[in-house]
Design a protein around this motif. Structure first.
Motif, PDB file in Angstrom:
ATOM      1  N   TYR A 115     -37.950 -43.477  63.117  1.00  0.00           N
ATOM      2  CA  TYR A 115     -36.973 -44.174  63.946  1.00  0.00           C
ATOM      3  C   TYR A 115     -36.721 -43.382  65.228  1.00  0.00           C
ATOM      4  O   TYR A 115     -37.029 -42.194  65.314  1.00  0.00           O
ATOM      5  CB  TYR A 115     -35.649 -44.368  63.196  1.00  0.00           C
ATOM      6  CG  TYR A 115     -34.940 -43.075  62.885  1.00  0.00           C
ATOM      7  CD1 TYR A 115     -33.981 -42.562  63.745  1.00  0.00           C
ATOM      8  CD2 TYR A 115     -35.245 -42.346  61.748  1.00  0.00           C
ATOM      9  CE1 TYR A 115     -33.336 -41.369  63.480  1.00  0.00           C
ATOM     10  CE2 TYR A 115     -34.619 -41.157  61.472  1.00  0.00           C
ATOM     11  CZ  TYR A 115     -33.654 -40.666  62.337  1.00  0.00           C
ATOM     12  OH  TYR A 115     -33.032 -39.484  62.074  1.00  0.00           O
ATOM     13  N   GLU A 116     -36.159 -44.067  66.197  1.00  0.00           N
ATOM     14  CA  GLU A 116     -35.775 -43.416  67.445  1.00  0.00           C
ATOM     15  C   GLU A 116     -34.460 -44.036  67.918  1.00  0.00           C
ATOM     16  O   GLU A 116     -34.298 -45.254  67.888  1.00  0.00           O
ATOM     17  CB  GLU A 116     -36.855 -43.614  68.507  1.00  0.00           C
ATOM     18  CG  GLU A 116     -36.594 -42.844  69.778  1.00  0.00           C
ATOM     19  CD  GLU A 116     -37.740 -42.970  70.764  1.00  0.00           C
ATOM     20  OE1 GLU A 116     -37.455 -42.995  71.972  1.00  0.00           O
ATOM     21  OE2 GLU A 116     -38.902 -43.060  70.330  1.00  0.00           O
ATOM     22  N   ASP A 171     -34.681 -48.042  67.253  1.00  0.00           N
ATOM     23  CA  ASP A 171     -36.038 -48.558  67.070  1.00  0.00           C
ATOM     24  C   ASP A 171     -36.608 -47.994  65.779  1.00  0.00           C
ATOM     25  O   ASP A 171     -36.419 -46.822  65.464  1.00  0.00           O
ATOM     26  CB  ASP A 171     -36.942 -48.167  68.241  1.00  0.00           C
ATOM     27  CG  ASP A 171     -36.647 -48.982  69.490  1.00  0.00           C
ATOM     28  OD1 ASP A 171     -36.453 -50.193  69.352  1.00  0.00           O
ATOM     29  OD2 ASP A 171     -36.617 -48.390  70.582  1.00  0.00           O
ATOM     30  N   PHE A 172     -37.319 -48.838  65.049  1.00  0.00           N
ATOM     31  CA  PHE A 172     -37.928 -48.463  63.782  1.00  0.00           C
ATOM     32  C   PHE A 172     -39.435 -48.428  63.964  1.00  0.00           C
ATOM     33  O   PHE A 172     -40.027 -49.398  64.426  1.00  0.00           O
ATOM     34  CB  PHE A 172     -37.524 -49.485  62.708  1.00  0.00           C
ATOM     35  CG  PHE A 172     -38.179 -49.265  61.375  1.00  0.00           C
ATOM     36  CD1 PHE A 172     -37.990 -48.080  60.688  1.00  0.00           C
ATOM     37  CD2 PHE A 172     -38.962 -50.249  60.808  1.00  0.00           C
ATOM     38  CE1 PHE A 172     -38.586 -47.884  59.445  1.00  0.00           C
ATOM     39  CE2 PHE A 172     -39.549 -50.069  59.576  1.00  0.00           C
ATOM     40  CZ  PHE A 172     -39.365 -48.881  58.896  1.00  0.00           C
ATOM     41  N   ILE A 199     -29.640 -38.330  56.123  1.00  0.00           N
ATOM     42  CA  ILE A 199     -29.322 -39.672  55.644  1.00  0.00           C
ATOM     43  C   ILE A 199     -30.179 -40.705  56.375  1.00  0.00           C
ATOM     44  O   ILE A 199     -30.766 -41.596  55.753  1.00  0.00           O
ATOM     45  CB  ILE A 199     -27.816 -39.964  55.824  1.00  0.00           C
ATOM     46  CG1 ILE A 199     -26.999 -39.065  54.898  1.00  0.00           C
ATOM     47  CG2 ILE A 199     -27.506 -41.440  55.593  1.00  0.00           C
ATOM     48  CD1 ILE A 199     -25.513 -39.053  55.199  1.00  0.00           C
ATOM     49  N   LEU A 200     -30.282 -40.568  57.683  1.00  0.00           N
ATOM     50  CA  LEU A 200     -31.108 -41.500  58.470  1.00  0.00           C
ATOM     51  C   LEU A 200     -32.579 -41.379  58.088  1.00  0.00           C
ATOM     52  O   LEU A 200     -33.289 -42.388  57.994  1.00  0.00           O
ATOM     53  CB  LEU A 200     -30.926 -41.245  59.962  1.00  0.00           C
ATOM     54  CG  LEU A 200     -29.535 -41.522  60.528  1.00  0.00           C
ATOM     55  CD1 LEU A 200     -29.490 -41.173  62.008  1.00  0.00           C
ATOM     56  CD2 LEU A 200     -29.130 -42.964  60.307  1.00  0.00           C
ATOM     57  N   ASP A 201     -33.047 -40.149  57.862  1.00  0.00           N
ATOM     58  CA  ASP A 201     -34.439 -39.946  57.440  1.00  0.00           C
ATOM     59  C   ASP A 201     -34.706 -40.617  56.093  1.00  0.00           C
ATOM     60  O   ASP A 201     -35.756 -41.250  55.910  1.00  0.00           O
ATOM     61  CB  ASP A 201     -34.768 -38.458  57.351  1.00  0.00           C
ATOM     62  CG  ASP A 201     -34.840 -37.789  58.716  1.00  0.00           C
ATOM     63  OD1 ASP A 201     -34.967 -38.502  59.736  1.00  0.00           O
ATOM     64  OD2 ASP A 201     -34.770 -36.539  58.751  1.00  0.00           O
ATOM     65  N   ALA A 246     -32.927 -54.971  58.973  1.00  0.00           N
ATOM     66  CA  ALA A 246     -32.012 -54.353  58.008  1.00  0.00           C
ATOM     67  C   ALA A 246     -31.767 -52.892  58.365  1.00  0.00           C
ATOM     68  O   ALA A 246     -30.624 -52.419  58.346  1.00  0.00           O
ATOM     69  CB  ALA A 246     -32.574 -54.464  56.595  1.00  0.00           C
ATOM     70  N   PHE A 247     -32.825 -52.169  58.704  1.00  0.00           N
ATOM     71  CA  PHE A 247     -32.676 -50.761  59.061  1.00  0.00           C
ATOM     72  C   PHE A 247     -31.839 -50.609  60.324  1.00  0.00           C
ATOM     73  O   PHE A 247     -30.852 -49.857  60.350  1.00  0.00           O
ATOM     74  CB  PHE A 247     -34.047 -50.094  59.242  1.00  0.00           C
ATOM     75  CG  PHE A 247     -33.938 -48.672  59.694  1.00  0.00           C
ATOM     76  CD1 PHE A 247     -33.595 -47.675  58.798  1.00  0.00           C
ATOM     77  CD2 PHE A 247     -34.161 -48.328  61.010  1.00  0.00           C
ATOM     78  CE1 PHE A 247     -33.480 -46.351  59.214  1.00  0.00           C
ATOM     79  CE2 PHE A 247     -34.048 -47.016  61.443  1.00  0.00           C
ATOM     80  CZ  PHE A 247     -33.704 -46.025  60.534  1.00  0.00           C
TER      81      PHE A 247
END
Length: 120
Positions: A67-68, A58-59, A91-93, A34-35
Motif C-alpha cells: 500500500y501507499e 493506494d493498494f 497493523i496496516l502491513d 475494502a482495504f
C-alpha cells in the motif's frame, strides 16, 4: 525516550468487518475498495476528522509494500507521528497482507468466483 502508542483496540474494532469484507469480495476491485475504505476510516478515527477518503490510499498487491499513503495522509502531522511512534505500521502491513492474499486467490481462481456470483 519516546513513548510507544498501541492501536490494538482500534485494530480489534476494525478487523472483524475488514475480514468479512475481504472474505466475501467477489473480485479484485472489492478487495481494493475494502482495504482503502477501512484504512481511511481508521485514519479518520485516529485524527478525529472526516477528511480522509479511500482515494488517499493506494493498494498494490504486486509490490513488496502493498500500500501507499496519498499526499493528504503523508502531509498530516498527526498521521506521520502515529506511523513513527506506534504499532500502526504493523497493523496496516497485516491488513495489506490479508488483502493481498485474497487478491492473489481471486486472480488464480476467477472461475470459482464467477460460479459463486451466478448462484447468488
Amino acid at each position: 525516550m519516546s513513548s510507544h502508542i498501541s492501536y490494538s483496540k482500534l485494530e480489534k474494532t476494525y478487523t472483524p468487518d475488514f475480514r468479512h469484507k475481504i472474505s466475501t469480495a467477489r473480485n479484485t476491485n472489492d478487495v481494493y475498495n475494502a482495504f482503502c475504505y477501512t484504512v481511511a476510516s481508521m485514519f479518520n478515527e485516529i485524527t478525529d476528522t472526516k477528511k480522509f477518503r479511500e482515494s488517499d490510499i493506494d493498494f498494490y498487491p504486486e509490490r513488496n509494500c502493498h500500500y501507499e499513503l496519498g499526499v493528504n495522509l503523508k502531509c498530516e502531522p498527526s498521521v506521520v507521528e502515529c506511523l513513527h511512534t506506534s504499532d500502526l505500521g504493523r497493523i496496516l502491513d497485516d491488513m495489506a497482507q490479508t488483502a493481498t492474499n485474497r487478491h492473489t486467490h481471486l486472480m488464480k481462481h476467477p472461475e470459482r468466483t464467477n460460479s459463486k456470483i451466478m448462484r447468488h
